[in-house]
Design a protein around this motif. Structure first.
Motif, PDB file in Angstrom:
ATOM      1  N   ARG A   1     -18.526  -2.728   7.390  1.00 57.28           N
ATOM      2  CA  ARG A   1     -19.596  -3.591   6.901  1.00 57.28           C
ATOM      3  C   ARG A   1     -20.885  -3.289   7.648  1.00 57.28           C
ATOM      4  O   ARG A   1     -20.877  -2.847   8.791  1.00 57.28           O
ATOM      5  N   GLY A   2     -21.991  -3.494   6.955  1.00 59.42           N
ATOM      6  CA  GLY A   2     -23.288  -3.297   7.573  1.00 59.42           C
ATOM      7  C   GLY A   2     -23.782  -1.861   7.506  1.00 59.42           C
ATOM      8  O   GLY A   2     -23.348  -1.068   6.675  1.00 59.42           O
ATOM      9  N   ALA A   3     -24.706  -1.526   8.401  1.00 54.27           N
ATOM     10  CA  ALA A   3     -25.420  -0.246   8.349  1.00 54.27           C
ATOM     11  C   ALA A   3     -24.766   0.812   9.233  1.00 54.27           C
ATOM     12  O   ALA A   3     -24.300   0.521  10.335  1.00 54.27           O
ATOM     13  N   TYR A   4     -24.762   2.046   8.720  1.00 54.17           N
ATOM     14  CA  TYR A   4     -24.242   3.208   9.440  1.00 54.17           C
ATOM     15  C   TYR A   4     -25.151   4.403   9.155  1.00 54.17           C
ATOM     16  O   TYR A   4     -25.945   4.393   8.211  1.00 54.17           O
ATOM     17  N   MET A   5     -24.982   5.447   9.949  1.00 60.86           N
ATOM     18  CA  MET A   5     -25.655   6.722   9.701  1.00 60.86           C
ATOM     19  C   MET A   5     -24.614   7.823   9.775  1.00 60.86           C
ATOM     20  O   MET A   5     -23.834   7.885  10.736  1.00 60.86           O
ATOM     21  N   HIS A   6     -24.551   8.671   8.744  1.00 57.30           N
ATOM     22  CA  HIS A   6     -23.627   9.797   8.777  1.00 57.30           C
ATOM     23  C   HIS A   6     -24.351  11.063   8.354  1.00 57.30           C
ATOM     24  O   HIS A   6     -24.754  11.215   7.197  1.00 57.30           O
ATOM     25  N   ASP A   7     -24.534  11.962   9.290  1.00 56.77           N
ATOM     26  CA  ASP A   7     -25.062  13.293   9.015  1.00 56.77           C
ATOM     27  C   ASP A   7     -26.333  13.241   8.163  1.00 56.77           C
ATOM     28  O   ASP A   7     -26.472  13.969   7.178  1.00 56.77           O
ATOM     29  N   GLY A   8     -27.239  12.352   8.546  1.00 54.86           N
ATOM     30  CA  GLY A   8     -28.531  12.267   7.869  1.00 54.86           C
ATOM     31  C   GLY A   8     -28.576  11.307   6.685  1.00 54.86           C
ATOM     32  O   GLY A   8     -29.656  11.049   6.151  1.00 54.86           O
TER      33      GLY A   8
END
Length: 397
Positions: A358-365
């Motif tokens: 849940r919520g915000a993530y960053m994956h490889d740009g």
């Protein structure tokens, strides 16, 4: 369906046997009363399956099904909390019993007269006392969980910071709903409440990231009707979730269009605001290809042939689509599916099975946001999560 039926019946059987053995049998009461409690437990856990035999073709069957669903799903939620408490007590005891048994096999037991056997009366008292405590905890938790799941969804705000975003798109808003699961215990009145809440935000764009329904179009057409009231200057968009494929995906895609949604099935659309160009794409559910071979999820196909744009947003029901989305070059992915674990203790257990919960993530740009679900699935409960409407805002980085 046959495999699902076998699984459900097997789990129900195990629940009846375990709860009867550890919750009912230790009670100090007449055998006839224990048999009555066993029968009631079996009725509550197996009786819910009666809805599979009813088709909601008239008002009486509709009322019967809705009543059974509410009782059955709520009781299942209560049991799923209670059984966690009981297993937390019983599993260590089981290991202790196994260790004690092994010890008796390999270590010669003393024959001295002061050897004392187990005190069965004390064990029964402690077992009943702990069961009472677990029931006292699970009942109010269930009540709160039902209230929390059925209340007006919370509006959570999230900002996406995008490099080189044109000034004309700075402040552009996207309202996201997901996992509304219109079906057994979620009907038109609740859907109308969601629509009013979303429209009051006055977003530039509205998206639904899958699992709109749980059931066939014929049975739910009236209950999804309020979704036709969703309105935004740049449209209302939709991508399929796994439950659309369980419920007749082609019929639901047609119904979504009738309601005013624009489904995106491994495809994109360019939204030119006059002050910036947003590429909006959508993919099918990750497992869709197993059910409908032509619907295999493909972010690369959704991006193929895309015109020049300032920012790209992918609608993908399952968060794990982000791996292929980043390879395809998407800036942002909006997802749902996990429900955040929905209720305690599964909101913690889910981290063992899902990387993005849940919520915000960053994956490889690629920036990813996972909505906890606007509705719920199965037991009408939420503990440790909230029903969510997300208001995303694009910002210049």
């Amino acid at each position: 369906m046959s495999y699902w039926f076998i699984i459900v019946m097997a789990v129900s059987t195990l629940l009846v046997l375990y709860l009867g053995w550890r919750l009912i049998n230790p009670l100090q009461m007449a055998r006839s009363r224990k048999i009555t409690l066993w029968a009631l437990l079996a009725l509550l856990l197996f009786g819910h399956r009666l809805t599979w035999m009813l088709h909601r073709t008239n008002r009486y069957e509709m009322v019967a099904c809705d009543s059974i669903d509410w009782v059955g799903f709520t009781f299942l939620g209560f049991v799923s909390i209670l059984i966690v408490f009981m297993l937390a007590r019983d599993i260590p005891s089981l290991f202790g019993a196994v260790a004690s048994g092994l010890k008796r096999l390999f270590i010669r037991r003393s024959k001295r007269p002061y050897f004392i056997g187990p005190n069965h009366a004390r064990r029964r008292f402690l077992l009943n006392a702990s069961n009472g405590l677990f029931l006292a905890a699970a009942l109010p938790m269930t009540g709160f969980g039902v209230y929390n799941a059925r209340r007006k969804p919370s509006v959570l705000k999230n900002d996406f910071f995008v490099l080189d975003l044109p000034a004309g798109l700075d402040g552009f808003t996207i309202a996201q709903i997901s996992d509304t699961h219109i079906g057994p215990t979620i009907r038109a009145g609740w859907a109308r409440k969601v629509v009013d809440a979303v429209n009051s935000l006055a977003p530039d764009l509205i998206v639904h990231t899958g699992d709109m329904v749980d059931g066939a179009v014929d049975g739910l057409k009236t209950d999804v009707m309020p979704f036709g009231g969703l309105s935004a200057p740049h449209g209302v968009w939709f991508c399929t979730g796994n439950h659309e494929y369980y419920s007749g995906v082609f019929e639901w895609l047609s119904e979504a269009r009738r309601l005013g949604f624009r489904p995106l099935v491994n495809e994109h659309a360019l939204i030119d605001t006059g002050n910036g160009r947003l590429l909006l794409a959508g993919v099918t559910d990750l497992r869709a290809g197993r059910i409908v071979p032509g619907h295999a999820s493909s972010p690369s196909k959704a991006m193929a042939g895309a015109p020049v744009h300032d920012v790209s947003v992918l609608l993908a029901h399952q968060p794990d689509s982000v791996y292929a989305a980043s390879e395809a070059g998407f800036d942002i992915q909006l997802s749902g599916h996990t429900h955040g674990g929905q209720y305690f203790p599964y909101n913690y257990v889910i981290h063992l099975f899902q990387t993005f919960v849940r919520g915000a993530y960053m994956h490889d740009g690629t920036q990813l946001y996972v909505n906890m679900g606007t509705g719920y699935w199965g037991p009408p409960m939420r503990i440790g999560t909230v029903p969510e409407i997300t208001l995303h805002t694009l910002r210049r980085a």
